[in-house]
Scaffold this motif. Structure first.
Motif, mmCIF file in Angstrom:
data_model
loop_
_atom_site.group_PDB
_atom_site.id
_atom_site.type_symbol
_atom_site.label_atom_id
_atom_site.label_comp_id
_atom_site.label_asym_id
_atom_site.label_seq_id
_atom_site.Cartn_x
_atom_site.Cartn_y
_atom_site.Cartn_z
ATOM 1 N N UNK A 142 0.848 -0.869 0.256
ATOM 2 C CA UNK A 142 -0.129 0.173 0.225
ATOM 3 C C UNK A 142 0.578 1.231 0.176
ATOM 4 N N UNK A 143 2.174 1.345 0.565
ATOM 5 C CA UNK A 143 3.045 2.678 -0.068
ATOM 6 C C UNK A 143 3.551 3.196 -0.904
ATOM 7 N N UNK A 144 3.490 1.405 -1.859
ATOM 8 C CA UNK A 144 3.508 2.423 -2.944
ATOM 9 C C UNK A 144 2.743 2.612 -3.726
ATOM 10 N N UNK A 145 1.479 2.778 -3.606
ATOM 11 C CA UNK A 145 -0.117 3.624 -4.150
ATOM 12 C C UNK A 145 0.388 4.965 -4.093
ATOM 13 N N UNK A 146 0.335 5.937 -5.084
ATOM 14 C CA UNK A 146 -0.145 6.938 -5.369
ATOM 15 C C UNK A 146 -1.645 7.664 -5.355
ATOM 16 N N UNK A 147 -1.801 8.873 -5.208
ATOM 17 C CA UNK A 147 -3.811 9.022 -4.969
ATOM 18 C C UNK A 147 -3.657 8.856 -6.659
ATOM 19 N N UNK A 148 -4.802 7.551 -6.403
ATOM 20 C CA UNK A 148 -5.011 7.287 -7.180
ATOM 21 C C UNK A 148 -5.662 8.543 -8.639
ATOM 22 N N UNK A 149 -6.836 8.797 -7.529
ATOM 23 C CA UNK A 149 -7.749 10.284 -8.670
ATOM 24 C C UNK A 149 -6.985 10.943 -9.077
ATOM 25 N N UNK A 150 -5.433 11.410 -8.179
ATOM 26 C CA UNK A 150 -4.942 12.223 -9.047
ATOM 27 C C UNK A 150 -4.481 12.196 -10.174
ATOM 28 N N UNK A 151 -3.654 11.039 -10.237
ATOM 29 C CA UNK A 151 -3.283 10.219 -11.127
ATOM 30 C C UNK A 151 -4.661 10.421 -13.022
ATOM 31 N N UNK A 152 -5.590 9.976 -12.284
ATOM 32 C CA UNK A 152 -6.597 9.916 -13.375
ATOM 33 C C UNK A 152 -6.473 11.275 -13.942
#
Length: 867
Positions: free
Chosen positions: A291-301
């Motif tokens: 989970x630490x490897x995940x960035x803010x998915x909403x920002x990416x999309x």
């Protein structure tokens, strides 16, 4: 955020979340007043607040207190974070306009949604079956249209979004992706199944407590607006244990909106129980790393939805965004495999949803598309996004053609040199090809003329055409360059355009799976929040509470989750109280029996600094944490469903507010009386201390009596006070629902050091405490000895019910002796016979002096005065 308050104190609120492109409306709160406004500010933490011009003065003064102004520095101590306060015309808060604007929003549209302003005299057709009526019916499914103030606030928000879109269109650059301010979803927050926490409660219990970030650069996002970080608080304690941005966001939502749904809370407890199993320890540790490897998915999309463009020679979607999306696809597959290996996880909702709703093959397909499109190694070396070979045959052909042209450039230069005079050869530096400019000849710059030293003069075709100049060279075109432009065209621009087409195709392919990606991100955020709760339970030794429909609180070995982190050892304490059992609810038979055995009001007395306030807060925090679904700091806890926690603890004064401390306390007390129900928990700490003891004790007695007289509708009350006259004078009648307790201390009056005269044991005992030991506390904290002695004398007199006026009107022994001496001298002087002397007689001058000295000569004999 838009806020509106009417003359009766009803509060409406709506706000827009740019990251989610969501418009959120709150239910109107009757008699909410400034307390409800403060709660909204703490929950939402807005960057901009809009209010109508007709707003009441107290609302304007309250909001202006923490509003950000352009001339403000970064030293603001606002607990809410800075926001810009804007006053707009009241018509923007019109209910009918807001209802129509909300009905016209289509969340599925790709273009930004705006406010459709009707022309003068035009009214929407609302006949049954009409298009407008159908839209209104669909809107009523999501929004409570009876919340008139909040609907009006939504109108103001939509109007402001339209204004912002116009500004963005006219001022935005391509350097950074900009928000489009569209509305993709409409939500309504309702108090159903949610515990109410006022702003005073959030701050008094340290559920939220913000402070400015110590890093000056981090404080300011644009050089002016201060940034806050979470200080020592429940929210800060738990957010630090979450691993991902989605997890922190979801955890904050849970903490600010505790649930009263027993089934939901029990489901969270089951999830935490699975994560805490010893045989799942390695799996949970691995999931936290993933989970630490995940960035803010909403920002990416959001970046992907903005599209792409060539900016300064590179694609505007950063290669890091594509790498983060690729990592999300890989981590999703690994997390799902990890969930499958969790013991006893079948039947737990969050784990079952991850197993069934996350399509690993879909995400792996997305990752495969990204890998086949983006060359991450070459992008790292070049510093901008590079397209993989074989991602596009047409792009590969253009690249090969451009490479051939680049190999031809030395030969082209030689050709130009051959056709130029021999003396000009040394000034022709090279030939190049540039986007939109084509083929060019670079010639050395003549600093005196600003022209090229040679630019075709003396050649058969005449002088060359000048295009531009840089620091040390001038670029020209001759006929050969024009022929090459005609033959090859603008290869760099064609390559750039094709790269954009490839990236846009990749973005379109990714956005086809936007909903599954966002859904998976929400699931991972929920999982991360549960992992944070589990880690807190393991790290701080918290236990699973039992939620019940009975209106009771039964805690064994309760501890304060923050205080125990700051002291070497913490003394746990129990609590057992029960609220009223009215309402005729089914299944409440147990509550009736418990309410007969347990008090609804527990009054704490005892010394200062003995732990009364900490005890009350720890009980409230245990109840609060139980409703979030977390484990609690206690050996055992049975917590009845509590609809709200109300406090009269902290008196928050400010020089900006002209209200006295006592008036602030009264407003907090009034708020609790207006909003408390039988399922509420009230904390009352030293109410009435802001006025004289007679009025304060009377108000406290009347305040507590009000809740006790509610009987079957009485809330659960914890109160702490030093007004012993309330009980000594019988101001509070004894009854079964009223109980007393005090914090245990040990006294040693013979100890030399004042700090050793009293030992606080921080242990709750039944019954009243007889003294607050204020004098001993003062001595232990460095108050001068003469002040302590004087205070002890006064306390001793008060304990004997003696009059202070009479006691301190008596003279001391020394004063009495001096008075007696003065009286004796006066009497002797009045009886003194002075001989009469004629004119010019001086022989008795020394006799008179001796007589006066004899008058003043007084001696003490046997304790009496003698001349």
């Amino acid at each position: 955020m838009a806020i509106d308050v009417d003359k009766d104190g009803k509060v409406g609120c709506a706000y827009y979340v740019a990251m989610d492109e969501a418009l959120v409306l709150e239910e109107d709160i009757s008699m909410g007043g400034i307390e409800a406004v403060e709660t909204f500010l703490l929950h939402v933490q807005p960057t901009s607040v809009i209010i109508p011009n007709r707003s009441p003065s107290d609302l304007i003064e309250f909001l202006e207190r923490d509003a950000h102004r352009p001339d403000d520095g970064i030293d603001s101590e606002s607990g809410h974070g800075a926001y810009i306060l804007r006053h707009v015309v009241s018509m923007q808060f019109d209910y009918d306009s807001g209802k129509e604007a909300l009905a016209n929003i289509d969340p599925g549209q790709t273009e930004p949604s705006g406010v459709e302003v009707a022309t003068a005299g035009e009214e929407p057709v609302l006949s049954i079956g009409s298009l407008a009526h159908g839209r209104l019916m669909r809107l009523a499914e999501k929004v409570n249209l009876e919340s008139c103030l909040s609907v009006g606030c939504a109108s103001a928000i939509l109007t402001d979004l339209e204004r912002r879109r116009v500004v963005e269109d006219t001022t935005s650059s391509f350097d950074e992706p900009t928000f489009q301010f569209r509305v993709r979803s409409i939500e309504m927050n309702t108090p159903i199944d949610t515990m109410l926490l006022s702003g005073d409660t959030l701050i008094s219990l340290q559920i939220l407590q913000s402070e400015l970030h110590p890093n000056l650069q981090t404080r300011s996002s644009n050089g002016s607006e201060p940034k806050a970080k979470e200080a020592l608080s429940i929210t800060g304690l738990l957010l630090a244990l979450a691993s991902s941005a989605q997890g922190k966001r979801r955890l904050r939502q849970i903490l600010l909106r505790p649930s009263t749904n027993i089934r939901l809370i029990q489901e969270r407890h089951r999830c935490i129980e699975v994560l805490l199993r010893p045989d799942n320890a390695e799996v949970t540790k691995h999931m936290r790393k993933l989970l630490r490897k995940l960035k803010n998915t909403k920002t990416l999309l959001l970046h992907v939805r903005k599209g792409v463009d060539r900016v300064r020679g590179q694609l505007s979607i950063r290669v890091g965004d594509w790498k983060a999306l690729l990592r999300f696809a890989m981590v999703s597959a690994q997390l799902k495999r990890a969930i499958h290996t969790l013991e006893k996880s079948v039947g737990v909702e969050i784990f079952d949803r991850i197993r069934t709703e996350i399509d690993v093959n879909r995400f792996l397909h997305i990752g495969d598309i990204i890998i086949r499109t983006i060359d991450f190694q070459l992008s790292k070396e070049s510093g901008h996004t590079e397209i993989q070979t074989e991602a596009s045959e047409y792009l590969d052909g253009l690249r090969r053609e451009f490479a051939d042209v680049c190999h031809m450039l030395p030969e082209i230069k030689e050709s130009v040199v051959r056709e130029s005079p021999r003396e000009a050869a040394q000034y022709i530096r090279h030939c190049t090809v540039m986007p939109q400019e084509g083929f060019l000849i670079a010639v050395g710059l003549d600093p005196e003329t600003g022209e090229g030293i040679y630019h075709g003069q003396g050649s058969l075709e005449g002088e060359w055409m000048r295009y531009f100049t840089n620091e040390d060279a001038v670029y020209y075109k001759n006929q050969l360059m024009l022929d090459l432009d005609s033959q090859y065209g603008d290869l760099p621009s064609r390559i750039s355009e094709e790269e954009i087409e490839v990236i846009m195709a990749l973005a379109a392919a990714v956005l086809e799976h936007e909903e599954p990606i966002l859904g998976a991100a929400e699931l991972f955020g929920e999982l991360d929040s549960m992992l944070a709760f589990a880690l807190a339970a393991e790290k701080y030794n918290w236990a699973a509470p039992t939620l019940t429909s009975s209106n009771t609180i039964d805690i064994k070995g309760g501890r304060h989750p923050l205080q125990e982190l700051l002291v070497p050892s913490f003394i746990p304490n129990d609590c057992s109280i029960a609220g009223g059992c009215g309402g005729g609810e089914s299944g409440q038979g147990a509550a009736v029996g418990q309410s007969e055995e347990k008090p609804s009001t527990l009054i704490l007395t005892g010394p200062n600094n003995s732990g009364k306030s900490v005890y009350m807060k720890q009980v409230a925090l245990i109840v609060y944490l139980a409703h979030t679904g977390s484990y609690v700091p206690a050996t055992h806890a049975t917590v009845g469903v509590t609809d709200r926690i109300l406090t009269r603890i902290a008196t928050r004064e400010t020089v900006v507010n002209d209200e006295s401390a006592f008036l602030v306390d009264l407003k907090q007390a009034a708020f609790s009386m207006n909003f408390a129900t039988r399922r509420s928990l009230l904390l009352i700490d030293e109410f009435g201390k802001g006025t004289n003891s007679e009025s304060g004790s009377a108000l406290l007695a009347a305040y507590l009596t009000y809740f006790l007289d509610l009987e079957v509708e009485a809330p659960k009350v914890l109160a702490g006070t030093h007004f012993h006259e309330v009980f000594d004078n019988g101001l509070l009648q004894s009854r079964q629902t009223l109980a007393f307790a005090h914090m245990d201390v040990r006294l040693d009056p013979e100890a030399e050091d004042p700090e050793d005269q009293v030992t606080f044991l921080f242990r709750l005992l039944p019954g009243r405490g007889t003294s607050s030991l204020g004098v001993l506390c003062a001595a232990a904290n460095g108050v001068p000895t003469e002040v302590i002695s004087r205070a002890e004398e006064i306390v001793a007199l008060l304990d004997k019910n003696e009059s202070l006026v009479d006691a301190y009107s008596k003279l001391s022994e020394k004063d009495e002796q001096e008075l007696a001496q003065a009286k004796l001298v006066a009497r002797r002087f009045l009886t003194l016979e002075v001989p009469a002397l004629g004119r010019g007689q001086k022989k008795n001058e020394f006799k008179i002096r001796e007589m006066l000295e004899a008058v003043l000569a007084i001696e003490h004999v046997g304790g009496t005065l003698r001349a």
